[in-house]
Design a protein around this motif. Sequence first.
Motif, mmCIF file in Angstrom:
data_model
loop_
_atom_site.group_PDB
_atom_site.id
_atom_site.type_symbol
_atom_site.label_atom_id
_atom_site.label_comp_id
_atom_site.label_asym_id
_atom_site.label_seq_id
_atom_site.Cartn_x
_atom_site.Cartn_y
_atom_site.Cartn_z
ATOM 1 N N TYR A 35 0.849 -1.187 0.000
ATOM 2 C CA TYR A 35 0.000 0.000 0.000
ATOM 3 C C TYR A 35 0.889 1.243 0.000
ATOM 4 O O TYR A 35 1.986 1.239 0.569
ATOM 5 C CB TYR A 35 -0.896 0.048 1.244
ATOM 6 C CG TYR A 35 -1.982 -1.007 1.281
ATOM 7 C CD1 TYR A 35 -1.689 -2.314 1.652
ATOM 8 C CD2 TYR A 35 -3.287 -0.689 0.942
ATOM 9 C CE1 TYR A 35 -2.682 -3.284 1.676
ATOM 10 C CE2 TYR A 35 -4.288 -1.648 0.973
ATOM 11 C CZ TYR A 35 -3.977 -2.941 1.344
ATOM 12 O OH TYR A 35 -4.970 -3.887 1.376
ATOM 13 N N LEU A 90 3.691 0.792 2.710
ATOM 14 C CA LEU A 90 3.341 -0.181 3.722
ATOM 15 C C LEU A 90 3.205 -1.569 3.124
ATOM 16 O O LEU A 90 2.653 -1.739 2.042
ATOM 17 C CB LEU A 90 2.012 0.207 4.383
ATOM 18 C CG LEU A 90 2.010 1.519 5.161
ATOM 19 C CD1 LEU A 90 0.581 1.998 5.377
ATOM 20 C CD2 LEU A 90 2.715 1.342 6.490
ATOM 21 N N GLU A 101 -8.808 -14.040 8.514
ATOM 22 C CA GLU A 101 -7.994 -13.015 9.144
ATOM 23 C C GLU A 101 -7.809 -11.821 8.225
ATOM 24 O O GLU A 101 -7.802 -11.944 7.011
ATOM 25 C CB GLU A 101 -6.617 -13.578 9.502
ATOM 26 C CG GLU A 101 -6.663 -14.619 10.594
ATOM 27 C CD GLU A 101 -5.281 -15.030 11.026
ATOM 28 O OE1 GLU A 101 -5.119 -16.139 11.543
ATOM 29 O OE2 GLU A 101 -4.333 -14.243 10.840
ATOM 30 N N THR A 102 -7.602 -10.673 8.843
ATOM 31 C CA THR A 102 -7.362 -9.482 8.053
ATOM 32 C C THR A 102 -5.865 -9.263 7.890
ATOM 33 O O THR A 102 -5.066 -10.135 8.215
ATOM 34 C CB THR A 102 -8.018 -8.261 8.706
ATOM 35 O OG1 THR A 102 -8.007 -7.188 7.765
ATOM 36 C CG2 THR A 102 -7.300 -7.841 9.972
ATOM 37 N N GLN A 103 -5.501 -8.132 7.384
ATOM 38 C CA GLN A 103 -4.102 -7.858 7.093
ATOM 39 C C GLN A 103 -3.427 -7.125 8.239
ATOM 40 O O GLN A 103 -4.005 -6.239 8.851
ATOM 41 C CB GLN A 103 -4.027 -7.027 5.813
ATOM 42 C CG GLN A 103 -4.573 -7.786 4.617
ATOM 43 C CD GLN A 103 -4.563 -6.980 3.349
ATOM 44 O OE1 GLN A 103 -3.823 -6.015 3.221
ATOM 45 N NE2 GLN A 103 -5.401 -7.353 2.410
ATOM 46 N N TYR A 104 -2.175 -7.491 8.470
ATOM 47 C CA TYR A 104 -1.370 -6.881 9.517
ATOM 48 C C TYR A 104 -0.235 -6.116 8.857
ATOM 49 O O TYR A 104 0.501 -6.671 8.036
ATOM 50 C CB TYR A 104 -0.832 -7.949 10.473
ATOM 51 C CG TYR A 104 -1.943 -8.670 11.190
ATOM 52 C CD1 TYR A 104 -2.551 -9.794 10.628
ATOM 53 C CD2 TYR A 104 -2.421 -8.211 12.416
ATOM 54 C CE1 TYR A 104 -3.593 -10.439 11.271
ATOM 55 C CE2 TYR A 104 -3.463 -8.856 13.062
ATOM 56 C CZ TYR A 104 -4.048 -9.958 12.484
ATOM 57 O OH TYR A 104 -5.085 -10.590 13.119
ATOM 58 N N PHE A 105 -0.090 -4.867 9.269
ATOM 59 C CA PHE A 105 0.839 -3.981 8.593
ATOM 60 C C PHE A 105 2.185 -3.907 9.287
ATOM 61 O O PHE A 105 2.291 -3.999 10.512
ATOM 62 C CB PHE A 105 0.257 -2.563 8.518
ATOM 63 C CG PHE A 105 -0.822 -2.422 7.492
ATOM 64 C CD1 PHE A 105 -2.129 -2.755 7.794
ATOM 65 C CD2 PHE A 105 -0.524 -1.965 6.219
ATOM 66 C CE1 PHE A 105 -3.130 -2.637 6.844
ATOM 67 C CE2 PHE A 105 -1.517 -1.838 5.262
ATOM 68 C CZ PHE A 105 -2.823 -2.176 5.569
ATOM 69 N N GLY A 106 3.204 -3.678 8.468
ATOM 70 C CA GLY A 106 4.526 -3.379 8.981
ATOM 71 C C GLY A 106 4.655 -1.890 9.273
ATOM 72 O O GLY A 106 3.711 -1.127 9.062
ATOM 73 N N PRO A 107 5.837 -1.467 9.734
ATOM 74 C CA PRO A 107 6.041 -0.063 10.090
ATOM 75 C C PRO A 107 6.185 0.858 8.881
ATOM 76 O O PRO A 107 6.076 2.071 9.024
ATOM 77 C CB PRO A 107 7.340 -0.089 10.903
ATOM 78 C CG PRO A 107 8.053 -1.295 10.381
ATOM 79 C CD PRO A 107 7.006 -2.286 10.046
ATOM 80 N N TYR B 32 -15.725 -7.658 5.352
ATOM 81 C CA TYR B 32 -15.007 -7.527 6.614
ATOM 82 C C TYR B 32 -14.647 -6.061 6.774
ATOM 83 O O TYR B 32 -14.214 -5.425 5.802
ATOM 84 C CB TYR B 32 -13.752 -8.404 6.537
ATOM 85 C CG TYR B 32 -12.971 -8.582 7.816
ATOM 86 C CD1 TYR B 32 -11.712 -8.025 7.958
ATOM 87 C CD2 TYR B 32 -13.465 -9.364 8.842
ATOM 88 C CE1 TYR B 32 -10.969 -8.220 9.104
ATOM 89 C CE2 TYR B 32 -12.733 -9.563 10.002
ATOM 90 C CZ TYR B 32 -11.486 -8.987 10.127
ATOM 91 O OH TYR B 32 -10.766 -9.195 11.269
ATOM 92 N N GLY B 43 3.247 2.219 11.231
ATOM 93 C CA GLY B 43 2.265 1.612 10.354
ATOM 94 C C GLY B 43 0.935 1.460 11.061
ATOM 95 O O GLY B 43 0.863 1.512 12.288
#
Lengths: 114, 116
Positions: A35, A90, A101-107, B32, B43
């Motif tokens: 993203y 991102l 499950e949804t998406q987990y973002f990095g920093p 969702y 982030g």
Amino acid sequence: DAGVTQSPTHLIKTRGQQVTLRCSPISGHKSVSWYQQVLGQGPQFIFQYYEKEERGRGNFPDRFSARQFPNYSSELNVNALLLGDSALYLCASSRPPGDQETQYFGPGTRLLVL
Amino acid sequence: QQQVKQSPQSLIVQKGGIPIINCAYENTAFDYFPWYQQFPGKGPALLIAIRPDVSEKKEGRFTISFNKSAKQFSLHIMDSQPGDSATYFCAARGADRGSTLGRLYFGRGTQLTVWP
């Protein structure tokens, strides 16, 4: 457990240059999405990869490309950089697309194009 | 075209207040609805999420209300604290087979400030 990791954290480039950003997903996650977040806006979808194949592409020019490796890590490449490419990039990981499950973002990687 | 519309753009409340952030969507092919919290230089972090077959979900001080017929959902933060000061994003996940599957569409964000 380690979360999503991205490198580098910050990057400064000049117009016309090329950049490669890297992402390692959460262990066990096989899908990676990229993203772009411009200052003051929500993240905009660029790419989604699953099992090394592109599963989706957002409204971005062909200067943007990505790939996913056998270990599920991913790279985002941007060619011929423009000033407007300055943003936070991102990476997000998840189990297969459409999973519960949804998406987990990095920093993120903050890219500045001068 | 903005698939998910979020309001307000900014919000200021006193400690202990209940800020409410609203989102609306057009596309019915979303399955969702997560909310993310983002601090400067970081982030987005998943805060809470809901599926369209549920009208309300609570996790600690955070509550999502979901109105499927109106295509609207909102985040309520109970007993808000200065540490809640951050930018909040609502999102919707694509459910169509093909290129939109699993893709997140984000609102523009709400910058929340909680005064002590």
